[in-house]
Scaffold this active site. Structure first.
Site, short mmCIF file in Angstrom:
data_model
loop_
_atom_site.label_atom_id
_atom_site.label_comp_id
_atom_site.label_asym_id
_atom_site.label_seq_id
_atom_site.Cartn_x
_atom_site.Cartn_y
_atom_site.Cartn_z
NE ARG A 39 34.05 52.91 46.56
CZ ARG A 39 34.98 52.04 46.11
NH1 ARG A 39 34.86 50.75 46.37
NH2 ARG A 39 35.99 52.47 45.40
CE LYS A 75 38.02 43.72 39.80
NZ LYS A 75 38.35 43.58 41.22
NE ARG A 109 43.76 48.37 41.47
CZ ARG A 109 42.93 47.81 42.34
NH1 ARG A 109 43.15 46.61 42.78
NH2 ARG A 109 41.84 48.43 42.75
NE ARG A 118 36.80 54.70 41.80
CZ ARG A 118 35.63 54.09 41.97
NH1 ARG A 118 34.50 54.76 41.89
NH2 ARG A 118 35.58 52.82 42.23
NE ARG A 120 30.42 50.41 43.30
CZ ARG A 120 31.64 49.95 43.08
NH1 ARG A 120 31.80 48.76 42.55
NH2 ARG A 120 32.68 50.69 43.35
P1 AMP Z 1 39.96 47.33 45.87
O1 AMP Z 1 39.31 46.69 47.06
O2 AMP Z 1 40.43 46.35 44.81
O3 AMP Z 1 39.16 48.49 45.31
O4 AMP Z 1 41.34 47.98 46.43
C1 AMP Z 1 41.33 48.95 47.46
C2 AMP Z 1 42.66 49.67 47.49
O5 AMP Z 1 43.72 48.73 47.76
C3 AMP Z 1 43.08 50.36 46.20
O6 AMP Z 1 42.53 51.65 46.10
C4 AMP Z 1 44.59 50.42 46.37
O7 AMP Z 1 44.95 51.44 47.28
C5 AMP Z 1 44.90 49.10 47.06
N1 AMP Z 1 45.18 48.02 46.08
C6 AMP Z 1 44.38 46.95 45.78
N2 AMP Z 1 44.96 46.15 44.86
C7 AMP Z 1 46.16 46.73 44.57
C8 AMP Z 1 47.22 46.39 43.67
N3 AMP Z 1 47.15 45.32 42.86
N4 AMP Z 1 48.30 47.21 43.65
C9 AMP Z 1 48.39 48.28 44.43
N5 AMP Z 1 47.42 48.67 45.29
C10 AMP Z 1 46.30 47.91 45.36
#
Ligand code: AMP
Length: 227
Positions: free
Chosen positions: A161, A13, A89, A172, A128
């Protein structure tokens, strides 16, 4: 045009989102990036956000919805549309987003789901690597850097990570699939879901995405014209 890109961790993605936004001429809006910017702002709210990010937990809906809606209504995004990455999400976020957009006279055209079998996701995630400076993503098997351990783009060191290792990966993915199942149903029931095969090379998936969205738009136009 406003689009949502949905994909499990390791589905590609992040790699595809920027490229697709560029091809479609829309603004790429990553919820994770918005939150990281807030968390680095040195404000009270920034500190609260940082605590969620550090724990890997979802931040409260009202906060993320406000941030995303605010970004969508900025002039560049309003003019050209957006590609949302990482948001919504959950089904609750999707519903609140639709309500918020309707009040602004806007809507989401479609949600694009990048499908990749679980065993492939597991394999990709365990290979990754991410760069320290800007989170550019590499893969040991499918997209290695030119020099081992170094980012091609900014020269910073690559790392793995901790949640891309061992049982954390499985956990996850379990969370993703249980939450996303409902989200997909939400868009499918409104004929707004586009499923795209993500189990191919980066270039082929890029083409798959573009063709699927173009086809969706054509179908929609045909239906609208014949109503
Ligand atoms: P990502 O970069 O998409 O992996 O997001 C990093 C972190 O941001 C996630 O682990 C959540 O803590 C927070 N986060 C990102 N998108 C959302 C969302 N739609 N709703 C709630 N928390 C989010």
């Amino acid at each position: 045009m406003n689009i949502i890109l949905i994909g499990a961790q390791g589905a590609g993605k992040g790699t595809q989102a920027q490229n697709l936004a560029h091809t479609l001429g829309v603004v790429h809006v990553s919820s994770g990036d918005l939150l990281r910017t807030v968390s680095n702002s040195g404000t009270d709210i920034g500190q609260q956000v940082r605590a969620y990010l550090d724990r890997g937990e979802l931040v409260p809906d009202d906060l993320i919805v406000t941030l995303v809606l605010r970004r969508i209504t900025e002039p560049d995004a309003k003019r050209s549309g957006v590609l949302l990455d990482g948001f919504p999400r959950t089904i609750a976020q999707a519903q609140t987003l639709d309500q918020g957009l309707a009040e602004l006279g806007l809507y989401i055209d479609c949600a694009v789901y990048l499908t990749v079998p679980r065993e492939v996701l597991l394999r990709r995630l365990s290979g990754r690597y991410i760069c320290r400076a800007h989170q550019h993503v590499y893969n040991r098997d499918t997209n290695p850097p030119k020099v081992e351990g170094i980012c091609d783009i900014d020269g910073s060191p690559l790392y793995q990570r901790t949640d891309d290792q061992g049982p954390a990966i499985e956990k996850r993915l379990d969370i993703f699939f249980s939450e996303t199942f409902q989200l997909l149903d939400y868009y499918r029931s409104q004929s707004r879901l586009v499923e795209v095969d993500g189990n191919d090379s980066i270039e082929q998936v890029r083409k798959n995405l573009f063709h699927a969205i173009a086809e969706f738009e054509l179908k929609k136009k045909y239906q609208d014209d014949n109503q």
